[in-house]
Scaffold this motif. Sequence first.
Motif, short mmCIF file in Angstrom:
data_model
loop_
_atom_site.label_atom_id
_atom_site.label_comp_id
_atom_site.label_asym_id
_atom_site.label_seq_id
_atom_site.Cartn_x
_atom_site.Cartn_y
_atom_site.Cartn_z
N THR A 41 22.70 58.50 57.67
CA THR A 41 23.49 57.58 56.83
C THR A 41 23.73 58.20 55.46
O THR A 41 22.82 58.77 54.87
CB THR A 41 22.74 56.24 56.68
N GLY A 42 24.97 58.12 55.00
CA GLY A 42 25.31 58.62 53.68
C GLY A 42 25.69 60.09 53.64
O GLY A 42 25.99 60.62 52.58
N CYS A 43 25.71 60.76 54.80
CA CYS A 43 25.99 62.21 54.79
C CYS A 43 27.49 62.51 54.68
O CYS A 43 27.87 63.66 54.47
CB CYS A 43 25.39 62.90 56.01
N GLY A 44 28.33 61.48 54.84
CA GLY A 44 29.77 61.71 54.64
C GLY A 44 30.63 61.57 55.89
O GLY A 44 31.80 61.96 55.88
N LYS A 45 30.09 61.00 56.96
CA LYS A 45 30.85 60.88 58.20
C LYS A 45 32.11 60.03 58.03
O LYS A 45 33.21 60.44 58.41
CB LYS A 45 29.97 60.27 59.32
N THR A 46 31.93 58.84 57.45
CA THR A 46 33.09 57.95 57.28
C THR A 46 34.11 58.58 56.33
O THR A 46 35.31 58.53 56.57
CB THR A 46 32.62 56.56 56.76
N THR A 47 33.61 59.20 55.29
CA THR A 47 34.51 59.88 54.35
C THR A 47 35.33 60.96 55.09
O THR A 47 36.55 61.04 54.90
CB THR A 47 33.70 60.52 53.20
N LEU A 48 34.68 61.72 55.94
CA LEU A 48 35.38 62.78 56.67
C LEU A 48 36.48 62.20 57.56
O LEU A 48 37.62 62.69 57.54
CB LEU A 48 34.39 63.60 57.52
N1 LIG Z 1 34.67 54.28 48.05
C1 LIG Z 1 33.64 55.02 47.63
N2 LIG Z 1 33.49 55.34 46.32
C2 LIG Z 1 32.47 56.11 45.88
N3 LIG Z 1 31.51 56.63 46.67
C3 LIG Z 1 31.59 56.36 47.99
C4 LIG Z 1 32.67 55.56 48.54
N4 LIG Z 1 32.47 55.47 49.88
C5 LIG Z 1 31.37 56.17 50.15
N5 LIG Z 1 30.84 56.71 49.03
C6 LIG Z 1 29.62 57.57 48.94
O1 LIG Z 1 29.86 58.73 49.73
C7 LIG Z 1 28.67 59.14 50.40
C8 LIG Z 1 28.96 59.27 51.88
O2 LIG Z 1 29.28 58.00 52.40
P1 LIG Z 1 29.86 57.81 53.86
O3 LIG Z 1 31.01 58.71 54.04
O4 LIG Z 1 30.09 56.35 54.04
O5 LIG Z 1 28.63 58.31 54.75
P2 LIG Z 1 28.23 57.95 56.26
O6 LIG Z 1 29.44 57.36 56.93
O7 LIG Z 1 27.78 59.23 56.86
O8 LIG Z 1 27.09 56.97 56.17
C9 LIG Z 1 27.61 58.09 50.07
O9 LIG Z 1 26.80 58.62 49.04
C10 LIG Z 1 28.43 56.91 49.58
O10 LIG Z 1 27.69 56.18 48.63
#
Ligand SMILES: Nc1ncnc2c1ncn2[C@@H]1O[C@H](COP(=O)(O)OP(=O)(O)O)[C@@H](O)[C@H]1O
Length: 281
Positions: A41-48
């Motif tokens: 969790t938090g590694c950036g999967k959703t962001t990617l």
């Molecule tokens: N809209 C946003 N604005 C700022 N930081 C974000 C946002 N969305 C996610 N993050 C940060 O980006 C990092 C990766 O999040 P995320 O991509 O959701 O990871 P995962 O899906 O692997 O859990 C986390 O540290 C999260 O707090």
Amino acid sequence: MEIINIKNLSFAYSSNPTKMILKDINLKINRGEFILLCGPTGCGKTTLIECLNGLIPHFHSGIFEGHVIIGDKDTRDYPVHEFSKYVGLLFQNPENQLVSMNVEKELSFALENFGINPIEIKARVNDVLKIMNIENIRYKAPYDLSGGQQQKVAIASILTLDPEIIIFDEPTSNLDPVGAMKILALISDLNKRYKKTIILIEHRLEMVLRYATKIIVMNDGKIISKGKTEEIIIEDILEKIGLRIPKSVILYKLLKKDGYNLENIPLTPEDLANYLLKLGG
Ligand SMILES: Nc1ncnc2c1ncn2[C@@H]1O[C@H](COP(=O)(O)OP(=O)(O)O)[C@@H](O)[C@H]1O
Ligand SMILES: [Mg+2]
């Protein structure tokens, strides 16, 4: 031939511009693969994955370096709605994605926005209702549906545009194990029968390893390993970053350490049972 090409992608959200969330990612994904994307969790999967349909950088702005090419289109050069024809993205909470009075209207929504004629819309909606086996809830309101049904409607609404790539972000997190198994089998069907390229973020590895052709492992904004499912499972990388691997795989590795090599890695309890039955028989 690759359908997704990510080149030197780095990203930081504008709210925290000094914290790079994605760090120099390079990745090619071929047509027809079933990719399991995993990492803590938090590694950036959703962001990617939000980079794969242009949500990043067009909707979530920030520091964006590198390129994401879908087919032959760079996400920098086209608006988000252009990519919805190629990439369907299903978020974690499908109920937030459902906005219409009833299922049929929900499924017509995107098609109407693209100006497709009503006869064609009707035909496509009928097809998708059939594919997802939800013809019986055609006139139901989204809030009247179970979690599993809502998930199916959300998937159906993506299928209406017939995208080549479908991305699922933890689609089973709100479902019980039986509901989760059904949705994962359905996703596998979209891959096998309808030739969709699938990217799936899923923590329940014991349910999904059987379907994945490849695994991509992320940690701290980087891709730390990628390869065929069996190859990645044999490495100890998933355990190292704290992911739970199936018990059948743990057993395989313990036996191997003791010099006892099973011919194949049992990815599921069923695989293991079959192997033991063969030994016994
Ligand atoms: N809209 C946003 N604005 C700022 N930081 C974000 C946002 N969305 C996610 N993050 C940060 O980006 C990092 C990766 O999040 P995320 O991509 O959701 O990871 P995962 O899906 O692997 O859990 C986390 O540290 C999260 O707090
Ligand atoms: Mg996430």
